[in-house]
Design an enzyme around this catalytic site. Structure first.
Site, PDB file in Angstrom:
ATOM      1  N   SER A 144       0.795  -1.212   0.000  1.00  0.00           N
ATOM      2  CA  SER A 144       0.000   0.000   0.000  1.00  0.00           C
ATOM      3  C   SER A 144       0.833   1.270   0.000  1.00  0.00           C
ATOM      4  O   SER A 144       0.280   2.358  -0.074  1.00  0.00           O
ATOM      5  CB  SER A 144      -0.941   0.007   1.216  1.00  0.00           C
ATOM      6  OG  SER A 144      -0.190  -0.106   2.395  1.00  0.00           O
ATOM      7  N   ASP A 212      -6.890  -1.196  10.665  1.00  0.00           N
ATOM      8  CA  ASP A 212      -7.172  -0.772   9.291  1.00  0.00           C
ATOM      9  C   ASP A 212      -8.626  -0.325   9.169  1.00  0.00           C
ATOM     10  O   ASP A 212      -9.543  -1.080   9.497  1.00  0.00           O
ATOM     11  CB  ASP A 212      -6.896  -1.939   8.333  1.00  0.00           C
ATOM     12  CG  ASP A 212      -6.818  -1.507   6.881  1.00  0.00           C
ATOM     13  OD1 ASP A 212      -7.423  -0.477   6.536  1.00  0.00           O
ATOM     14  OD2 ASP A 212      -6.148  -2.201   6.098  1.00  0.00           O
ATOM     15  N   HIS A 244      -4.121   1.197   7.745  1.00  0.00           N
ATOM     16  CA  HIS A 244      -4.012   0.817   6.342  1.00  0.00           C
ATOM     17  C   HIS A 244      -2.652   1.280   5.813  1.00  0.00           C
ATOM     18  O   HIS A 244      -2.534   2.263   5.092  1.00  0.00           O
ATOM     19  CB  HIS A 244      -5.143   1.454   5.546  1.00  0.00           C
ATOM     20  CG  HIS A 244      -5.250   0.913   4.148  1.00  0.00           C
ATOM     21  ND1 HIS A 244      -5.615  -0.388   3.892  1.00  0.00           N
ATOM     22  CD2 HIS A 244      -5.037   1.485   2.944  1.00  0.00           C
ATOM     23  CE1 HIS A 244      -5.632  -0.579   2.583  1.00  0.00           C
ATOM     24  NE2 HIS A 244      -5.281   0.542   1.989  1.00  0.00           N
TER      25      HIS A 244
END
Length: 266
Positions: A144, A212, A244
């Site tokens: 990510s 998250d 996240h």
């Protein structure tokens, strides 16, 4: 016969003899023995996230400094630009459509878009294997972060991790492994019927932050039991307090995980 002619023959014979001797020495001289590299070539394919690009993620390879990665080829492809529903139809780099944020285990699935993207990923893998890379030295990873700082774009990992999972499950050969970070299952159970016996031997590393709020921890936690129904092995790691994003601890774990699975050239 002139004296110069008489002397010429011995000189020619001596010259030829010296030439033969030098040639013999050069041919018979032992050549230095080069030790073969015990590590064969490996391939790591990184799939970026929503709105990101492949080149923006390239600095991640500098973090893998172990000698085992000396012969690793890295690939950071960029997704095509497509309208994305969760971003109000805005056109941006995306592998497939996503309908809502946060993602839950029950979120709508763009299965058709996922399968189309999987074909593109498989083409990249096929090309590398055709070039001589052992399939068991091929690794798919989804992260990510959008750069070396590992800062997070809140919706980034949604595509890449889900696509990594689908690509690994549907590839017909056994690969080195697939690493899923903050992902979820982007397809229905009918897909599991297409997983080949060789694909079931590909190991999966699944990591998820318990804090998250973009892809809920519950969505990630539901993934491993779902895919293990088809006989796959999945190692799940939960990270308390992690949102996240991806942490240095996760990266160190991934490096060790890949190293332990790399095949030698012997």
């Amino acid at each position: 016969m002139k004296s110069t002619e008489v002397l010429a023959k011995p000189i020619v014979l001596i010259t030829v003899s010296i030439g033969i001797t030098i040639s013999f020495i050069l041919v018979c001289q032992p050549k230095p023995i080069s030790k073969p590299d015990p590590m064969a070539r490996s391939f790591v394919l990184w799939l970026h996230g929503l709105g990101d690009s492949g080149p923006a993620n390239e600095p991640i390879k500098t973090l893998f400094t172990s000698p085992e990665f000396k012969n690793t080829k890295w690939s950071f492809p960029s997704a095509p630009s497509n309208p994305v529903t969760c971003n109000y139809g805005a056109i941006m780099p995306s592998w497939f459509d996503i309908h809502e944020i946060p993602v839950t285990a029950e979120s709508p699935k763009d299965e058709g878009g996922v399968l189309k993207a999987v074909q593109n990923v498989h083409a990249m893998i096929d090309k590398e294997i055709s070039a001589g890379t052992n399939p068991r030295n091929v690794f798919l990873c989804g992260f990510s972060q959008g750069g070396l700082s590992l800062s997070v774009r809140e919706r980034a990992c949604v595509f890449m991790c889900a696509l990594t999972l689908a690509s690994v499950l549907l590839y017909p050969k056994t690969l080195g492994g697939g690493a899923v970070f903050s992902g979820w299952v982007p397809f229905n159970s009918s897909i599991l019927e297409r997983v080949t016996p060789d694909a079931k031997k590909t190991p999966i590393l699944w990591s998820h932050g318990m804090a998250d709020r973009t892809v809920l921890f519950e969505a990630g936690q539901a993934g491993p039991p779902f895919i293990e129904k088809s006989g796959l092995s999945c190692e799940f790691k939960a990270y308390p307090g992690l949102g996240h994003s991806i942490s240095n601890e996760e990266l160190r774990s991934l490096e060790s995980w890949i190293k332990s699975r790399l095949q030698s050239s012997s």
